[in-house]
Design a protein around this motif. Structure first.
Motif: not given
Lengths: 146, 204
Positions: A25-27, A29-30, B3, B51, B65, B69
Protein backbone atom coordinates in the motif's frame (compact mmCIF):
# COMPACT_ATOMS: atom_id res chain seq x y z
CA UNK A 1 -15.11 -29.32 -25.10
CA UNK A 2 -13.37 -30.36 -21.88
CA UNK A 3 -10.22 -28.50 -22.96
CA UNK A 4 -12.18 -25.36 -23.71
CA UNK A 5 -13.81 -25.52 -20.28
CA UNK A 6 -10.41 -25.99 -18.76
CA UNK A 7 -9.12 -22.99 -20.68
CA UNK A 8 -11.96 -20.79 -19.50
CA UNK A 9 -11.57 -21.94 -15.90
CA UNK A 10 -7.81 -21.46 -16.04
CA UNK A 11 -8.20 -17.96 -17.44
CA UNK A 12 -10.72 -17.11 -14.74
CA UNK A 13 -8.36 -18.53 -12.12
CA UNK A 14 -5.50 -16.50 -13.58
CA UNK A 15 -7.55 -13.31 -13.38
CA UNK A 16 -8.65 -14.07 -9.84
CA UNK A 17 -5.13 -14.99 -8.79
CA UNK A 18 -3.69 -11.82 -10.24
CA UNK A 19 -6.34 -9.72 -8.53
CA UNK A 20 -5.53 -11.43 -5.25
CA UNK A 21 -1.78 -10.98 -5.49
CA UNK A 22 -0.54 -8.88 -2.60
CA UNK A 23 1.15 -5.58 -3.25
CA UNK A 24 2.32 -2.77 -0.97
CA UNK A 25 0.00 0.00 0.00
CA UNK A 26 1.43 3.43 -0.83
CA UNK A 27 2.67 5.28 2.22
CA UNK A 28 0.60 8.25 3.50
CA UNK A 29 3.27 10.74 2.40
CA UNK A 30 3.48 9.29 -1.10
CA UNK A 31 2.01 12.38 -2.79
CA UNK A 32 3.74 14.86 -0.50
CA UNK A 33 7.11 13.32 -1.28
CA UNK A 34 6.59 13.78 -5.02
CA UNK A 35 5.25 17.32 -4.64
CA UNK A 36 8.22 18.36 -2.53
CA UNK A 37 10.59 17.06 -5.16
CA UNK A 38 8.61 18.82 -7.88
CA UNK A 39 8.89 22.08 -5.96
CA UNK A 40 12.65 21.69 -5.66
CA UNK A 41 13.22 21.33 -9.37
CA UNK A 42 12.72 24.98 -10.44
CA UNK A 43 15.09 26.24 -7.73
CA UNK A 44 17.69 23.77 -8.95
CA UNK A 45 17.27 25.13 -12.45
CA UNK A 46 17.66 28.71 -11.20
CA UNK A 47 20.78 27.72 -9.27
CA UNK A 48 22.19 26.11 -12.37
CA UNK A 49 21.58 29.17 -14.52
CA UNK A 50 22.99 31.57 -11.94
CA UNK A 51 26.08 29.39 -11.64
CA UNK A 52 26.45 29.20 -15.42
CA UNK A 53 25.91 32.95 -15.71
CA UNK A 54 28.62 33.81 -13.21
CA UNK A 55 30.98 31.51 -15.06
CA UNK A 56 30.17 32.79 -18.53
CA UNK A 57 29.91 36.55 -17.85
CA UNK A 58 33.71 37.22 -17.72
CA UNK A 59 34.22 35.08 -20.82
CA UNK A 60 31.55 36.99 -22.72
CA UNK A 61 33.02 40.33 -21.56
CA UNK A 62 36.50 39.33 -22.72
CA UNK A 63 35.10 38.23 -26.06
CA UNK A 64 33.37 41.59 -26.58
CA UNK A 65 36.57 43.51 -25.73
CA UNK A 66 38.56 41.30 -28.11
CA UNK A 67 36.09 41.87 -30.92
CA UNK A 68 36.22 45.64 -30.35
CA UNK A 69 40.00 45.57 -30.48
CA UNK A 70 39.99 43.57 -33.68
CA UNK A 71 37.48 46.00 -35.18
CA UNK A 72 39.65 48.99 -34.14
CA UNK A 73 42.83 47.46 -35.57
CA UNK A 74 41.08 46.72 -38.84
CA UNK A 75 40.17 50.40 -39.08
CA UNK A 76 43.80 51.54 -38.77
CA UNK A 77 45.81 52.12 -42.01
CA UNK A 78 48.56 49.59 -42.65
CA UNK A 79 52.16 51.00 -42.83
CA UNK A 80 53.40 50.99 -46.41
CA UNK A 81 56.71 49.24 -47.19
CA UNK A 82 57.96 52.34 -49.01
CA UNK A 83 57.83 54.34 -45.79
CA UNK A 84 60.51 52.19 -44.24
CA UNK A 85 64.04 53.53 -44.39
CA UNK A 86 66.85 51.50 -45.77
CA UNK A 87 68.76 51.50 -42.48
CA UNK A 88 65.73 50.44 -40.55
CA UNK A 89 65.10 47.49 -42.84
CA UNK A 90 68.77 46.51 -42.77
CA UNK A 91 68.75 46.51 -39.00
CA UNK A 92 65.67 44.38 -39.01
CA UNK A 93 67.27 41.94 -41.42
CA UNK A 94 70.40 41.77 -39.28
CA UNK A 95 68.43 41.19 -36.11
CA UNK A 96 66.41 38.52 -37.78
CA UNK A 97 69.52 36.82 -39.10
CA UNK A 98 71.24 36.92 -35.71
CA UNK A 99 68.21 35.40 -34.05
CA UNK A 100 67.54 32.70 -36.55
CA UNK A 101 70.88 31.67 -38.03
CA UNK A 102 73.86 30.18 -36.23
CA UNK A 103 76.72 32.58 -35.85
CA UNK A 104 78.87 30.91 -38.40
CA UNK A 105 81.48 32.45 -40.64
CA UNK A 106 78.96 32.63 -43.48
CA UNK A 107 76.51 34.52 -41.31
CA UNK A 108 79.10 37.04 -40.22
CA UNK A 109 80.23 37.46 -43.79
CA UNK A 110 76.67 38.16 -44.81
CA UNK A 111 76.22 40.73 -42.05
CA UNK A 112 79.42 42.47 -43.18
CA UNK A 113 78.03 42.61 -46.68
CA UNK A 114 74.76 44.04 -45.41
CA UNK A 115 76.44 46.88 -43.49
CA UNK A 116 79.07 47.64 -46.05
CA UNK A 117 78.42 50.62 -48.35
CA UNK A 118 77.64 49.78 -51.94
CA UNK A 119 80.99 49.32 -53.64
CA UNK A 120 81.68 50.80 -57.03
CA UNK A 121 81.49 48.23 -59.77
CA UNK A 122 84.93 46.78 -60.36
CA UNK A 123 86.00 44.86 -63.35
CA UNK A 124 87.14 41.47 -62.31
CA UNK A 125 89.05 38.80 -64.02
CA UNK A 126 86.79 35.83 -64.98
CA UNK A 127 89.43 33.42 -63.70
CA UNK A 128 89.62 35.27 -60.38
CA UNK A 129 85.85 35.24 -60.15
CA UNK A 130 85.86 31.46 -60.52
CA UNK A 131 88.19 31.15 -57.57
CA UNK A 132 86.02 33.29 -55.23
CA UNK A 133 82.73 31.68 -56.33
CA UNK A 134 81.08 29.79 -53.48
CA UNK A 135 80.76 26.02 -53.69
CA UNK A 136 84.44 25.30 -54.02
CA UNK A 137 85.98 22.50 -52.02
CA UNK A 138 88.04 24.88 -49.92
CA UNK A 139 84.89 26.90 -49.08
CA UNK A 140 82.92 23.81 -48.17
CA UNK A 141 85.68 22.73 -45.89
CA UNK A 142 85.70 26.12 -44.20
CA UNK A 143 81.97 25.96 -43.76
CA UNK A 144 82.09 22.53 -42.16
CA UNK A 145 84.91 23.63 -39.88
CA UNK A 146 82.87 26.61 -38.77
CA UNK B 1 7.74 -1.25 6.29
CA UNK B 2 4.84 -1.60 3.94
CA UNK B 3 1.42 -3.07 4.49
CA UNK B 4 0.33 -5.71 2.04
CA UNK B 5 -3.09 -5.44 0.53
CA UNK B 6 -4.79 -8.67 -0.25
CA UNK B 7 -8.17 -7.46 -1.37
CA UNK B 8 -8.80 -5.81 -4.67
CA UNK B 9 -9.36 -2.13 -4.24
CA UNK B 10 -11.37 -1.53 -7.37
CA UNK B 11 -14.67 -3.20 -7.86
CA UNK B 12 -14.84 -2.14 -11.45
CA UNK B 13 -12.04 -2.83 -13.89
CA UNK B 14 -9.81 0.03 -14.87
CA UNK B 15 -11.66 2.01 -17.54
CA UNK B 16 -8.92 1.76 -20.09
CA UNK B 17 -11.16 1.91 -23.10
CA UNK B 18 -13.48 4.52 -21.66
CA UNK B 19 -13.87 7.77 -23.50
CA UNK B 20 -11.59 10.65 -22.69
CA UNK B 21 -12.18 12.07 -19.26
CA UNK B 22 -12.68 15.84 -19.55
CA UNK B 23 -11.85 16.39 -15.89
CA UNK B 24 -8.60 14.50 -16.25
CA UNK B 25 -7.77 16.44 -19.41
CA UNK B 26 -8.33 19.68 -17.54
CA UNK B 27 -6.09 18.54 -14.68
CA UNK B 28 -3.38 17.42 -17.06
CA UNK B 29 -3.46 20.83 -18.75
CA UNK B 30 -3.20 22.54 -15.36
CA UNK B 31 -0.38 20.24 -14.28
CA UNK B 32 1.45 21.07 -17.48
CA UNK B 33 1.18 24.74 -16.53
CA UNK B 34 2.73 23.92 -13.16
CA UNK B 35 -0.37 23.71 -11.01
CA UNK B 36 0.51 21.72 -7.91
CA UNK B 37 -3.08 20.82 -7.02
CA UNK B 38 -3.57 19.26 -10.43
CA UNK B 39 -0.44 17.19 -9.92
CA UNK B 40 -1.70 16.08 -6.52
CA UNK B 41 -5.04 15.13 -8.06
CA UNK B 42 -3.37 12.99 -10.71
CA UNK B 43 -1.10 11.34 -8.13
CA UNK B 44 -4.07 10.52 -5.93
CA UNK B 45 -5.90 9.03 -8.86
CA UNK B 46 -3.12 6.80 -10.11
CA UNK B 47 -0.82 6.10 -7.19
CA UNK B 48 -2.38 2.75 -6.19
CA UNK B 49 -2.32 1.47 -9.74
CA UNK B 50 1.22 2.71 -10.24
CA UNK B 51 2.47 0.95 -7.11
CA UNK B 52 0.58 -2.23 -7.98
CA UNK B 53 1.96 -2.33 -11.52
CA UNK B 54 5.50 -1.74 -10.29
CA UNK B 55 5.14 -4.37 -7.56
CA UNK B 56 3.88 -7.03 -9.94
CA UNK B 57 6.43 -6.37 -12.66
CA UNK B 58 9.35 -6.06 -10.26
CA UNK B 59 8.21 -8.85 -7.90
CA UNK B 60 9.95 -6.78 -5.27
CA UNK B 61 7.29 -5.01 -3.20
CA UNK B 62 9.71 -2.88 -1.20
CA UNK B 63 10.95 -1.23 -4.42
CA UNK B 64 7.53 -0.59 -5.88
CA UNK B 65 6.81 2.69 -4.13
CA UNK B 66 10.18 4.17 -5.06
CA UNK B 67 9.65 3.26 -8.68
CA UNK B 68 6.12 4.69 -8.69
CA UNK B 69 7.29 7.98 -7.17
CA UNK B 70 10.16 8.25 -9.62
CA UNK B 71 7.76 7.55 -12.46
CA UNK B 72 5.39 10.32 -11.34
CA UNK B 73 8.27 12.77 -11.12
CA UNK B 74 9.47 11.89 -14.60
CA UNK B 75 5.93 12.03 -15.95
CA UNK B 76 5.41 15.55 -14.58
CA UNK B 77 8.82 16.81 -15.69
CA UNK B 78 8.19 15.74 -19.25
CA UNK B 79 4.49 16.49 -19.29
CA UNK B 80 5.02 19.14 -21.96
CA UNK B 81 5.83 16.31 -24.38
CA UNK B 82 2.53 14.58 -23.63
CA UNK B 83 0.31 15.27 -26.59
CA UNK B 84 -2.86 14.64 -24.66
CA UNK B 85 -4.20 12.19 -27.23
CA UNK B 86 -4.76 9.55 -24.58
CA UNK B 87 -5.40 9.15 -20.91
CA UNK B 88 -2.74 10.11 -18.40
CA UNK B 89 -1.93 6.46 -17.66
CA UNK B 90 -0.83 5.94 -21.28
CA UNK B 91 1.86 8.46 -20.41
CA UNK B 92 2.59 7.13 -16.92
CA UNK B 93 2.63 3.36 -17.49
CA UNK B 94 5.46 3.24 -20.04
CA UNK B 95 7.59 5.27 -17.63
CA UNK B 96 6.84 2.84 -14.79
CA UNK B 97 7.63 -0.16 -16.97
CA UNK B 98 10.85 1.35 -18.26
CA UNK B 99 11.99 2.06 -14.72
CA UNK B 100 11.07 -1.49 -13.66
CA UNK B 101 12.94 -3.04 -16.56
CA UNK B 102 15.97 -0.83 -15.89
CA UNK B 103 16.00 -1.99 -12.28
CA UNK B 104 15.62 -5.60 -13.30
CA UNK B 105 18.57 -5.23 -15.64
CA UNK B 106 20.70 -4.12 -12.72
CA UNK B 107 19.84 -7.46 -11.04
CA UNK B 108 20.39 -6.09 -7.59
CA UNK B 109 18.16 -8.65 -5.94
CA UNK B 110 17.05 -12.21 -6.28
CA UNK B 111 14.95 -12.59 -3.17
CA UNK B 112 11.87 -11.12 -1.54
CA UNK B 113 9.20 -12.39 -3.88
CA UNK B 114 5.63 -13.03 -2.88
CA UNK B 115 6.28 -16.77 -3.30
CA UNK B 116 7.99 -16.68 0.08
CA UNK B 117 4.84 -15.39 1.66
CA UNK B 118 2.87 -17.85 -0.43
CA UNK B 119 4.95 -20.64 1.02
CA UNK B 120 4.03 -19.48 4.51
CA UNK B 121 0.38 -19.47 3.55
CA UNK B 122 0.76 -22.98 2.20
CA UNK B 123 2.16 -24.17 5.50
CA UNK B 124 -0.58 -22.39 7.39
CA UNK B 125 -3.27 -24.41 5.60
CA UNK B 126 -3.85 -27.10 8.19
CA UNK B 127 -6.64 -29.09 6.58
CA UNK B 128 -4.58 -30.07 3.56
CA UNK B 129 -6.93 -28.41 1.10
CA UNK B 130 -6.40 -24.83 0.17
CA UNK B 131 -9.16 -22.38 -0.48
CA UNK B 132 -9.62 -21.76 -4.16
CA UNK B 133 -8.59 -18.12 -4.07
CA UNK B 134 -5.47 -18.96 -2.08
CA UNK B 135 -4.55 -21.67 -4.58
CA UNK B 136 -5.06 -19.27 -7.46
CA UNK B 137 -2.92 -16.67 -5.75
CA UNK B 138 -0.15 -19.16 -5.11
CA UNK B 139 -0.22 -20.42 -8.67
CA UNK B 140 -0.21 -16.93 -10.10
CA UNK B 141 2.66 -16.01 -7.80
CA UNK B 142 4.56 -19.04 -9.04
CA UNK B 143 3.74 -18.16 -12.63
CA UNK B 144 4.84 -14.57 -12.22
CA UNK B 145 8.18 -15.71 -10.83
CA UNK B 146 8.73 -17.83 -13.92
CA UNK B 147 7.79 -15.15 -16.43
CA UNK B 148 10.16 -12.54 -17.76
CA UNK B 149 9.38 -8.93 -16.76
CA UNK B 150 7.98 -7.98 -20.22
CA UNK B 151 5.63 -10.98 -20.09
CA UNK B 152 4.56 -10.04 -16.58
CA UNK B 153 3.95 -6.49 -17.72
CA UNK B 154 1.75 -7.63 -20.61
CA UNK B 155 -0.22 -9.93 -18.32
CA UNK B 156 -0.80 -7.32 -15.64
CA UNK B 157 -1.78 -4.66 -18.15
CA UNK B 158 -4.28 -6.97 -19.77
CA UNK B 159 -5.77 -8.87 -16.85
CA UNK B 160 -5.57 -6.30 -14.08
CA UNK B 161 -5.58 -2.96 -15.82
CA UNK B 162 -7.97 -4.11 -18.52
CA UNK B 163 -6.06 -2.49 -21.35
CA UNK B 164 -6.81 -3.46 -24.95
CA UNK B 165 -4.13 -5.16 -27.05
CA UNK B 166 -3.48 -1.95 -28.97
CA UNK B 167 -3.04 0.00 -25.79
CA UNK B 168 -0.67 -2.59 -24.36
CA UNK B 169 1.31 -2.47 -27.60
CA UNK B 170 1.53 1.28 -27.28
CA UNK B 171 2.56 1.17 -23.63
CA UNK B 172 5.17 -1.54 -24.20
CA UNK B 173 6.20 -0.06 -27.55
CA UNK B 174 5.93 -3.37 -29.38
CA UNK B 175 3.70 -4.63 -32.23
CA UNK B 176 0.22 -5.90 -31.38
CA UNK B 177 1.13 -9.36 -32.65
CA UNK B 178 3.87 -9.65 -30.09
CA UNK B 179 1.47 -8.61 -27.34
CA UNK B 180 -0.87 -11.44 -28.35
CA UNK B 181 2.02 -13.90 -28.45
CA UNK B 182 3.23 -12.85 -25.03
CA UNK B 183 -0.20 -13.14 -23.49
CA UNK B 184 -0.79 -16.55 -25.07
CA UNK B 185 2.55 -17.73 -23.71
CA UNK B 186 1.70 -16.52 -20.22
CA UNK B 187 -1.77 -18.05 -20.28
CA UNK B 188 -0.53 -21.38 -21.62
CA UNK B 189 2.10 -21.54 -18.89
CA UNK B 190 -0.48 -20.76 -16.24
CA UNK B 191 -2.82 -23.42 -17.62
CA UNK B 192 -0.08 -26.03 -17.25
CA UNK B 193 0.57 -25.01 -13.65
CA UNK B 194 -3.11 -24.86 -12.86
CA UNK B 195 -3.90 -28.33 -14.25
CA UNK B 196 -0.98 -29.89 -12.38
CA UNK B 197 -2.03 -28.16 -9.18
CA UNK B 198 -5.63 -29.29 -9.59
CA UNK B 199 -4.54 -32.89 -10.11
CA UNK B 200 -2.33 -32.73 -7.03
CA UNK B 201 -5.06 -31.28 -4.82
CA UNK B 202 -7.54 -33.88 -6.05
CA UNK B 203 -5.10 -36.62 -5.07
CA UNK B 204 -4.76 -35.32 -1.51
Amino acid sequence: MFERDNETSADAALRAGLAGLPYPEPSPDFSAHILVKLRRQPTKRIDFWSWTGSLCAPAVGALVVMLLLIHWTMQQPFPMPAQRTGVHSTQEALNHMLQTRPLSADALQLSRELFAPDPAPVKTDPENEKKTRPGRRSDRGAHSRA
Amino acid sequence: MFVLRKERVWDTPFPATAAMDPEEDRRVALARAGDENACAWLIERYRDRAVRLAAHVLRRPSEAEDVAQEAFLKAFHHLSAFRGDGRFYTWLYPIILRLCLDRKRLARWDTETPSQRAGEELEAADDGRLAEDTLNRLLVGQLMDQLSPPLRAALVLRELEGLEYEEIARVLDIPVGRVRWRLNQARARFRELWIVALQETNHV
